[in-house]
Design an enzyme around this catalytic site. Sequence first.
Site, short mmCIF file in Angstrom:
data_model
loop_
_atom_site.label_atom_id
_atom_site.label_comp_id
_atom_site.label_asym_id
_atom_site.label_seq_id
_atom_site.Cartn_x
_atom_site.Cartn_y
_atom_site.Cartn_z
CG PHE A 136 -1.87 1.22 1.17
CD1 PHE A 136 -3.00 1.17 0.37
CD2 PHE A 136 -1.60 2.38 1.87
CE1 PHE A 136 -3.85 2.28 0.28
CE2 PHE A 136 -2.45 3.48 1.79
CZ PHE A 136 -3.58 3.43 0.99
CG ASP A 221 5.77 3.33 1.87
OD1 ASP A 221 5.81 3.79 3.02
OD2 ASP A 221 4.73 3.32 1.17
CE LYS A 250 0.07 5.15 7.90
NZ LYS A 250 -1.31 5.41 8.24
N1 PLP Z 1 2.48 4.05 2.54
C1 PLP Z 1 2.16 3.24 3.55
C2 PLP Z 1 3.05 2.07 3.86
C3 PLP Z 1 1.02 3.47 4.31
O1 PLP Z 1 0.69 2.64 5.30
C4 PLP Z 1 0.21 4.59 4.00
C5 PLP Z 1 -1.04 4.84 4.74
O2 PLP Z 1 -1.61 3.98 5.35
C6 PLP Z 1 0.59 5.41 2.93
C7 PLP Z 1 1.72 5.12 2.23
C8 PLP Z 1 -0.25 6.62 2.56
O3 PLP Z 1 -0.11 7.60 3.53
P1 PLP Z 1 -1.15 8.84 3.59
O4 PLP Z 1 -2.46 8.29 4.02
O5 PLP Z 1 -0.53 9.78 4.60
O6 PLP Z 1 -1.18 9.43 2.23
#
Ligand code: PLP
Length: 397
Positions: A136, A221, A250
């Site tokens: 994700f 990520d 986050k």
């Molecule tokens: N990358 C990862 C691993 C995530 O868990 C998330 C959100 O859950 C995101 C990207 C996207 O982050 P945002 O909701 O701040 O755009």
Amino acid sequence: MKNIIEQTDQSIFKTYSRYPVVLTKGEGVKVWDEKGKQYLDFLSGIAVCNLGHSHPGIVKAAQSQLEKLIHVSNFFYTEPQVELSVLLTRHSFADRIFFCNSGAEANEAALKLARKYANEHYNAKRFEIITMKYSFHGRTFATLAATGQEKFRKGFEPLPHGFNHVPFNDIDALEKAITESTCAVMLEPIQGEGGVNIPSDSYLQQVRQLCDREELLLIFDEIQVGMGRTGKIFAYEHYGVEPDILTLAKALSGGLPAGAMLARSKVAQSFTPGSHASTFGGNPVVMAAGAAVMKELVEGDVLENCRKMGEYFFERLLNLKDKYPDIIREVRGKGLMIGMELKIDGNDIVQRCLDDGIIINCTLDRILRFLPPLIVKKDEIDRCVDVLDEVLSGVQS
Ligand code: PLP
């Protein structure tokens, strides 16, 4: 307070399924609703409030910055940006940071940087990015295309092309997927939304070797797993590998909206004035909060607590697995990022825990996810496990 729920449902896009609970206050691991009911937040706003709710250091840093200077454009320099970037570079592989406001934006920046770098150092035909199934990476068009879960992408096609997904933790599949068009590999060192999937000890090192051999950039990520969640500031530190680009968001500023892309100078040089930008990116208040978070991670005993409490929590959840073999398939995790895979749908269990004052969640309908603040104490873990035990015993009978 019914009014708040009704008005929300009438006036705000229905992009979230919400519980009928209005939260009004938070402190440490606890949050309260408008009726005064107390909950233990074992989700931390989805891995955001790693230092707990309204951490005094974050509040103080943000408050004092609010009084001095709330916002200026990035045409000017500000001290809080430097403070946070120095802390991040000192404690990571990176020597350059780009600040933005969310995870999707950080990943969007990383994807753009990888393409620009490949374009400059190789040729314009090297643009494809390999990501993982069940990953994700966000909800913007490019990050949706990078995300390896069909359900998020459905209905939004056509998405930007140039993304290919392979199974996580399968080095052969990755090797086979590399072509002349590939410019980068992007992955979460531990998959979060995809069900708390932990790589084998050697996988990330093999990915690094493959990327070096094929001259591909490696992007981690760490939006969910970074900022202490696994017991180290960055999850990659557990595996003896360093990426070329890393994304954070986050927990970066403890609850204020922040995102960051970290890279080494050699790669960062591909972004020049005008390549990328964000109006709010590096906002002084958000940066001051981020610096307070980093200081606490570096100087306090948060990481040690995360490791210790992570082990304790894990053991207690394993005991539940022994007690309920017909319901629980597996417990997996690192530090205070723990998933409990069930043999049944977990959404009802989440609801019942909430009724009993424990906030957790469930990914892919079967994996209960526990992401408590890293300052969680033993008695709070005991309370969570006892409630879960009680709920599971009801399912059993
Ligand atoms: N990358 C990862 C691993 C995530 O868990 C998330 C959100 O859950 C995101 C990207 C996207 O982050 P945002 O909701 O701040 O755009």
